[in-house]
Motif scaffolding. Structure first.
Motif, short mmCIF file in Angstrom:
data_model
loop_
_atom_site.label_atom_id
_atom_site.label_comp_id
_atom_site.label_asym_id
_atom_site.label_seq_id
_atom_site.Cartn_x
_atom_site.Cartn_y
_atom_site.Cartn_z
N THR A 177 32.17 -2.76 9.38
CA THR A 177 33.04 -2.65 10.55
C THR A 177 33.58 -4.04 10.85
N PRO A 178 34.79 -4.12 11.41
CA PRO A 178 35.39 -5.42 11.69
C PRO A 178 34.46 -6.31 12.52
N GLU A 179 33.73 -5.68 13.40
CA GLU A 179 32.84 -6.43 14.28
C GLU A 179 31.74 -7.15 13.48
N VAL A 180 31.09 -6.36 12.60
CA VAL A 180 30.03 -6.91 11.77
C VAL A 180 30.57 -8.02 10.88
N GLU A 181 31.76 -7.75 10.34
CA GLU A 181 32.32 -8.73 9.44
C GLU A 181 32.63 -10.03 10.17
N ALA A 182 33.14 -9.89 11.39
CA ALA A 182 33.45 -11.08 12.18
C ALA A 182 32.18 -11.88 12.46
N ASN A 183 31.11 -11.15 12.78
CA ASN A 183 29.82 -11.81 13.02
C ASN A 183 29.33 -12.54 11.78
N ASP A 224 34.85 -18.73 9.93
CA ASP A 224 35.93 -18.59 10.90
C ASP A 224 36.56 -19.92 11.26
#
Lengths: 300, 340
Positions: free
Chosen positions: B73-79, B87
């Motif tokens: 999920t985008p969230e997990v990936e961002a984390n 980042d």
């Protein structure tokens, strides 16, 4: 022979010599041809190249054809598996011929790449001289100190494994020594009296490069090319051996040796490719040595 | 490094003192300190170039080098990206990596999640260092010895057999000699282990064949170098003078000829270490040794970017270090060369 005819005969010989002079190259060729190891190597290598080119076409077995019922068969005349079959039932002779073809092709192409880059780089640096030379050779020094074969590995990891990349990458490593040799020779030659004489006689820089410097570079470059070939073949084999070079079902000698050494209980899978590899390398090394002795006799 | 301060005068100073001081001081004065300092200073940018190329090559990889096969999920990936520092702007990542490398931290392994690259390399180092150090030592002694014998018995049977052996050693690559030695002495004769190693028990039986395989090509090259240089030295004027003075042949050989003739071998030290490192990658695979080279191949095949990168940096550092040592040794040993 009478006393009177002797001078005339001598003059005739002189005329003959003037008409068809014995150049440096004639001398070298004769020295090379009197070197038995080098001549034998050239013949064997010629045969190997021929086998690599037309062998796979004439051989009854295809290099990727798997005989499911003939796995791990030792060398036998039955079904014409002269060097046996591998663990997938593929004919070893056919695979070795294909592997030889790929190894020689890598050698030829990568050496050409290194030749073009190296000669251009070295000749420009040597002929222009001064700060350009300094800058160009410092660059070579820095690159020289780097673990380039490992960068090639890093490259295969990052960009994926393609045989084309390997050709280019290996060629791009091996030009460094060539550049150094060519530069050194160019520097030495351009100070020679005959170049000065040519300049005094009004020959332009282009004429000096093509007529006087390049022909004199040919000797050392030819020697180094024959010495580069085995190095390049070894590097490809090294990559294939550790599993990063040529990919299945295509093959190279290094890849075959790698497969063979995993099956030491059936050693014919190792013997054939290893013997072919060693024979090829021996021939190239002997030719290189012979060429060096022939072109530069004082270095014996 | 304080004694390198008067750089401009360092070349003139030794000549003045040389007459009055002891041999040790004379040797020390002869060391071209300015050259050594300059040589060290050029090694640093080379190392930087290696790290930089490795870093940006990895970043040029198609896709995110840390991406997994699973859909995140985008969230997990961002984390995940934030956790790995992906980042941040590229130059910040670069300097961070550089700082970590200087401290010996090569980052986490991508495929071996619970270990860092430094740990993985550290596990392999004992084996790799052992076989590397032994084979270099054997190569130096055997190579120099064979070369000297071949040179003083030039064109004799001993010379020809030593040089034929050398030709074989140069022509046959490690990945052919390795499997052969393993087959003959391991599988057929059973004298040594054909492969495999229990890390806790590194012994002669396990390591003899790998070391031999690794040393052979270096023995060959060094003996050829030594022979050529020894022949040339024995023909030189100072050796003729020494003979004319009536010195014994052994004294001429060991005091006059050998120290001068060994210089090309010293300058070969750099390329030799490259050969041993490349060879160790092959040898560790052939004999199934859990060394740095084996871990390197493993990383390359599983596309463990960080591990491959870390090992390349380590190998690069070793090669630069040995080139540096070779150059400094050469400068100290050869009084004829003036490094201005």
């Amino acid at each position: 022979m009478t006393l009177a005819s002797a001078p005339i005969e001598r003059q005739q010989t002189l005329e003959l010599a003037a008409r068809k002079g014995r150049s440096l190259w004639d001398d070298s060729r004769r020295r090379l041809l009197s070197n038995k190891a080098a001549v034998a190597s050239m013949i064997v290598l010629g045969v190997l190249v021929l086998i690599a080119l037309i062998g796979p076409i004439l051989w009854p077995h295809g290099y990727e054809h798997q005989y499911r019922d003939r796995l791990r068969i030792g060398p036998t005349l039955e079904n014409f598996h002269l060097l046996g079959t591998d663990i997938y039932g593929r004919d070893m002779v056919a695979r070795i011929m294909m592997g030889l073809r790929i190894s020689l092709a890598v050698g030829a192409i990568a050496t050409t790449v290194s030749l073009v880059i190296g000669v251009t780089w070295g000749a420009v640096a040597g002929f222009v001289g001064g700060r350009t030379d300094q800058l160009m050779m410092r660059t070579v020094d820095v690159i020289y100190a780097m673990p380039f074969i490992f960068f090639v590995i890093l490259m295969t990891v990052v960009f994926g494994r393609s045989i084309f990349l390997i050709f280019l990458a290996i060629g791009a490593i091996e030009w460094l020594t060539m550049a150094r040799i060519v530069r050194g020779q160019t520097l030495a030659i351009k100070e020679k009296e005959f170049v000065e004489a040519a300049r005094a006689a009004g020959v332009g820089p282009w004429g000096i490069i093509t007529r006087h410097i390049l022909p004199n570079l040919l000797g050392p470059v030819a020697v180094y090319v024959t010495l580069t070939l085995p190095i390049v073949i070894l590097q490809e084999s090294f990559l294939s051996f550790i599993g990063l070079g040529v990919q299945e079902p295509l093959t190279s000698l290094g890849r075959l040796i790698s497969d063979g050494q995993r099956e030491l209980s059936d050693p014919w899978m190792l013997f054939g490719p290893a013997a072919t590899m060693v024979l090829t390398l021996f021939c190239l090394n002997f030719i290189g040595d012979g060429l060096r002795d022939a072109l530069d006799p004082k270095d014996r | 490094m304080s004694n390198t301060a008067p750089i401009p005068t360092s070349s003139a100073a030794p000549d003045k003192q040389e007459r009055s001081s002891s041999a040790l001081v004379r040797t020390f004065n002869r060391i071209p300190k300015a050259y050594i300092l300059r040589r060290i200073l050029t090694a640093i940018p080379t190392m930087l170039v290696i790290i930089t190329i490795a870093f940006f090559m990895m970043r040029a990889a198609p896709g995110n080098p840390y991406s997994t096969d699973r859909k995140l999920t985008p969230e997990v990936e961002a984390n995940l990206r934030a956790n790995l520092g992906l980042d941040k702007p590229l130059h910040e990542q670069y300097f961070e990596y550089l700082g970590n490398v200087v401290q010996g931290d090569l980052g986490p392994s991508m495929k071996n999640k619970d270990k860092t690259v430094s740990e993985l390399i550290g596990e392999g180092l004992p084996v790799s260092l052992t076989i590397g150090a032994w084979s270099i030592t054997i190569a130096l002694f055997a190579g120099v010895g064979l070369g000297v014998i071949a040179a003083i018995r030039q064109n004799s049977a001993a010379d020809y057999s030593a040089m034929s052996l050398a030709m074989i050693g140069i022509s046959i690559p490690t990945f052919v000699t390795g499997p052969f030695l393993s087959l003959v002495f391991g599988v057929w004769l059973g004298w040594f282990a054909a492969g495999g190693l229990d890390l806790g028990r590194m012994n002669f039986n396990n390591l003899f064949l790998p070391i031999l395989t690794l040393a052979l090509p270096q023995v060959a090259i060094i003996s050829r170098l030594m022979r050529a240089s020894m022949i040339e030295t024995l023909r030189s004027n100072n050796i003729r003078t020494a003979r004319a003075k009536g010195l014994s042949e052994t004294r001429i050989l060991f005091r006059h000829a050998a120290p001068a003739a060994i210089l090309p071998v010293v300058s070969y030290l750099g390329p030799a270490i490259v050969g041993v490192i490349t060879g160790s990658v092959v040898v560790e695979r052939v004999f199934g040794l859990p060394g740095v080279g084996a871990s390197f191949i493993d990383g390359a095949i599983t596309r463990d970017y960080t591990r491959v990168m870390g090992t390349v940096i380590l190998y690069g550092g070793l090669i630069i270090l040995f080139n540096l040592i070779a150059d400094i040794l050469y400068a100290v040993l050869d009084p004829r060369v003036r490094y201005e």
